[in-house]
Design an enzyme around this catalytic site. Sequence first.
Site, PDB file in Angstrom:
ATOM      1  N   LYS A 181       0.862  -1.185   0.000  1.00 48.19           N
ATOM      2  CA  LYS A 181       0.000   0.000   0.000  1.00 48.19           C
ATOM      3  C   LYS A 181       0.897   1.233   0.000  1.00 48.19           C
ATOM      4  O   LYS A 181       1.490   1.598   1.008  1.00 48.19           O
ATOM      5  CB  LYS A 181      -0.933   0.048   1.215  1.00 48.19           C
ATOM      6  CG  LYS A 181      -2.034   1.081   0.994  1.00 48.19           C
ATOM      7  CD  LYS A 181      -2.499   1.825   2.219  1.00 48.19           C
ATOM      8  CE  LYS A 181      -1.548   2.790   2.806  1.00 48.19           C
ATOM      9  NZ  LYS A 181      -1.410   4.076   2.115  1.00 48.19           N
ATOM     10  N   GLU A 257      10.891   0.967   9.675  1.00 44.51           N
ATOM     11  CA  GLU A 257      11.838   2.062   9.429  1.00 44.51           C
ATOM     12  C   GLU A 257      11.087   3.325   9.790  1.00 44.51           C
ATOM     13  O   GLU A 257      10.240   3.789   9.022  1.00 44.51           O
ATOM     14  CB  GLU A 257      12.238   2.109   7.950  1.00 44.51           C
ATOM     15  CG  GLU A 257      13.053   0.937   7.483  1.00 44.51           C
ATOM     16  CD  GLU A 257      14.438   0.904   8.075  1.00 44.51           C
ATOM     17  OE1 GLU A 257      14.841   1.882   8.747  1.00 44.51           O
ATOM     18  OE2 GLU A 257      15.106  -0.111   7.892  1.00 44.51           O
ATOM     19  N   CYS A 291      14.107  10.661   6.322  1.00 42.29           N
ATOM     20  CA  CYS A 291      14.254  10.288   7.734  1.00 42.29           C
ATOM     21  C   CYS A 291      15.711  10.333   8.187  1.00 42.29           C
ATOM     22  O   CYS A 291      15.990  10.354   9.382  1.00 42.29           O
ATOM     23  CB  CYS A 291      13.620   8.930   7.999  1.00 42.29           C
ATOM     24  SG  CYS A 291      14.150   7.701   6.824  1.00 42.29           S
ATOM     25  N   GLU A 389      11.049  15.750  14.431  1.00 38.41           N
ATOM     26  CA  GLU A 389      11.529  15.634  13.060  1.00 38.41           C
ATOM     27  C   GLU A 389      11.007  16.836  12.261  1.00 38.41           C
ATOM     28  O   GLU A 389       9.792  17.064  12.217  1.00 38.41           O
ATOM     29  CB  GLU A 389      10.981  14.317  12.487  1.00 38.41           C
ATOM     30  CG  GLU A 389      11.803  13.756  11.392  1.00 38.41           C
ATOM     31  CD  GLU A 389      11.365  12.344  10.997  1.00 38.41           C
ATOM     32  OE1 GLU A 389      10.268  11.900  11.378  1.00 38.41           O
ATOM     33  OE2 GLU A 389      12.150  11.693  10.293  1.00 38.41           O
TER      34      GLU A 389
HETATM   35  P1  ADP Z   1       4.579  10.416   6.728  1.00 35.77           P
HETATM   36  O1  ADP Z   1       4.862  11.376   7.832  1.00 35.77           O
HETATM   37  O2  ADP Z   1       5.739  10.023   5.910  1.00 35.77           O
HETATM   38  O3  ADP Z   1       3.351  10.742   5.936  1.00 35.77           O
HETATM   39  P2  ADP Z   1       3.012   8.296   7.867  1.00 35.77           P
HETATM   40  O4  ADP Z   1       3.473   7.355   8.894  1.00 35.77           O
HETATM   41  O5  ADP Z   1       1.868   9.198   8.174  1.00 35.77           O
HETATM   42  O6  ADP Z   1       4.318   9.096   7.501  1.00 35.77           O
HETATM   43  O7  ADP Z   1       2.671   7.548   6.520  1.00 35.77           O
HETATM   44  C1  ADP Z   1       3.429   6.475   5.994  1.00 35.77           C
HETATM   45  C2  ADP Z   1       2.490   5.462   5.392  1.00 35.77           C
HETATM   46  O8  ADP Z   1       1.605   4.984   6.411  1.00 35.77           O
HETATM   47  C3  ADP Z   1       1.594   6.001   4.284  1.00 35.77           C
HETATM   48  O9  ADP Z   1       1.415   4.986   3.311  1.00 35.77           O
HETATM   49  C4  ADP Z   1       0.292   6.272   5.002  1.00 35.77           C
HETATM   50  O10 ADP Z   1      -0.820   6.229   4.142  1.00 35.77           O
HETATM   51  C5  ADP Z   1       0.260   5.125   5.988  1.00 35.77           C
HETATM   52  N1  ADP Z   1      -0.558   5.344   7.182  1.00 35.77           N
HETATM   53  C6  ADP Z   1      -0.800   6.498   7.826  1.00 35.77           C
HETATM   54  N2  ADP Z   1      -1.594   6.293   8.918  1.00 35.77           N
HETATM   55  C7  ADP Z   1      -1.841   4.960   8.958  1.00 35.77           C
HETATM   56  C8  ADP Z   1      -2.580   4.102   9.845  1.00 35.77           C
HETATM   57  N3  ADP Z   1      -3.219   4.570  10.915  1.00 35.77           N
HETATM   58  N4  ADP Z   1      -2.597   2.765   9.566  1.00 35.77           N
HETATM   59  C9  ADP Z   1      -1.940   2.287   8.495  1.00 35.77           C
HETATM   60  N5  ADP Z   1      -1.237   3.034   7.633  1.00 35.77           N
HETATM   61  C10 ADP Z   1      -1.183   4.350   7.849  1.00 35.77           C
END
Ligand code: ADP
Length: 486
Positions: A181, A257, A291, A389
């Site tokens: 995803k 990560e 990161c 960050e």
């Molecule tokens: P960033 O700050 O890089 O956006 P996130 O951790 O919010 O970091 O997002 C990284 C990935 O995790 C993306 O693919 C996002 O759609 C997904 N994501 C965000 N929230 C959730 C959640 N609650 N459960 C599963 N996946 C999530």
Amino acid sequence: MIEIMQKNLLKTQAFVDGEWVDADNGKTFDVYNPATGEKIASCADLSANEAQHAIERSNNAFVKWRKTTAKHRASLLRKWYELVMENQEDLAQILTAEQGKALLESRGEIAYGASYIEWFAEEAKRSYGDVLPTVSDDRRLLTIKQPVGVVSAITPWNFPTAMITRKASPALAAGCTIVIKPAAETPLSALALAELARQAGIPDGVINVITSTNSREVGLELTTNPLVKKVTFTGSTPVGKILLTQAAQTVKKVSMELGGNAPVLVFEDADLEQAANGALFAKFRNCGQTCTCANRIIVHENVYDEFVDIFTAKVKALKQGNGVEDGVEIGPLINEKAVNDVNALMEDACDQGATAIITHQLDDTLKGSFYPPTILTNVSPKARVFSEEIFGPVAPIFKFSSDEEGIALANDTEYGLASYIYTKDYTRIWKVSEELEYGMVGINETSIAADVIPFGGVKESGLGREGSKYGLDDFTEMKYLCMGGM
Ligand code: ADP
């Protein structure tokens, strides 16, 4: 950008079991170019049920894929690698259009991402078991390695290509299948990779890409479905913690990560020119949205002013703009929310006494989510930029007066991904490297990632290592065989 459509690389449907599919309810979501604010595509917006279906198909594919030889998997991965490199320019154009990074960086990311496919094509053939010394003459003891099963991967928007190849290549090399995803901000790079995997002959169901804005529901399915045996995630620490909790219910293998808060420690004896170049790269690559980006530049008080002058001149020389234009080195941030978040951190540091040097005047013709590169001097460790960050082009420069203080400042964070030190003293190099609570230490170097190295963090920056000769292990289970009755 749109010329790429003729090459069949610009895909907007999800990729499940070898087929391009729409959402069952026909829902789509829009993808925007962060440099212009323009809509560039509408992608299928899949639900958790459709993710479940993809997992089931991927599990069916696993039954056959796991039995293929390593040599066969290696040859398919090699073909995928070659196709990615043949299409490097088009993939880079897609990447810049949806993510914003300068084209030069996008080309670099495609080559970097491809290097993982090449590396794991080679490593596939080098996954050995052991013959163990026996404990009695009527027994022989050995271990074999087997693929864990269906892997789910959740990936971020900052490296839309490399974060997928770094997970999918070892998974496939080990004999696993994968359901990916990608971030909803950058699905197009993921779909283009899937198309090239299809062209390479990777069998149906072995790679699946679920595009979706329902990250919570789809994420829940990907981390709790009993058919999934391993979860691999790159993203923020708070989301990583949610996924870890969810994956714990069925005791899945996990690789995480997560966020970083990288220090760049510049000691008194450092080559300041080299240190400023290193800090510049580590801070401003991908507009600060990495990161491993330098989050805190920590400079010895005796060379502080000189370092700030050299660094500021270099930052001023960076060209900001739409990443597709010639010579542009810094693009936009991913969206307006990111602009507001970065600005709030900058203002907080100034409220706590920092001085801001805004090195660039934003061009009025830029319509996207741009933020001007900014240097913060005399920053208090109480400012939020010290512990959070930044994920943007703001470079806070802190001061230290002894090695002990510098190391203590560097380690004063819950994160532990990348760190960097600048010094010419070999004793200091060893001692400081050993003291730093980080998974990776760059010594007089900040460009440290590569397919051959174990990428990963300690503390709340994550679990596991990606890439390197260790990278395959996270996708295999070791099985012990005891042959008795001899
Ligand atoms: P960033 O700050 O890089 O956006 P996130 O951790 O919010 O970091 O997002 C990284 C990935 O995790 C993306 O693919 C996002 O759609 C997904 N994501 C965000 N929230 C959730 C959640 N609650 N459960 C599963 N996946 C999530």
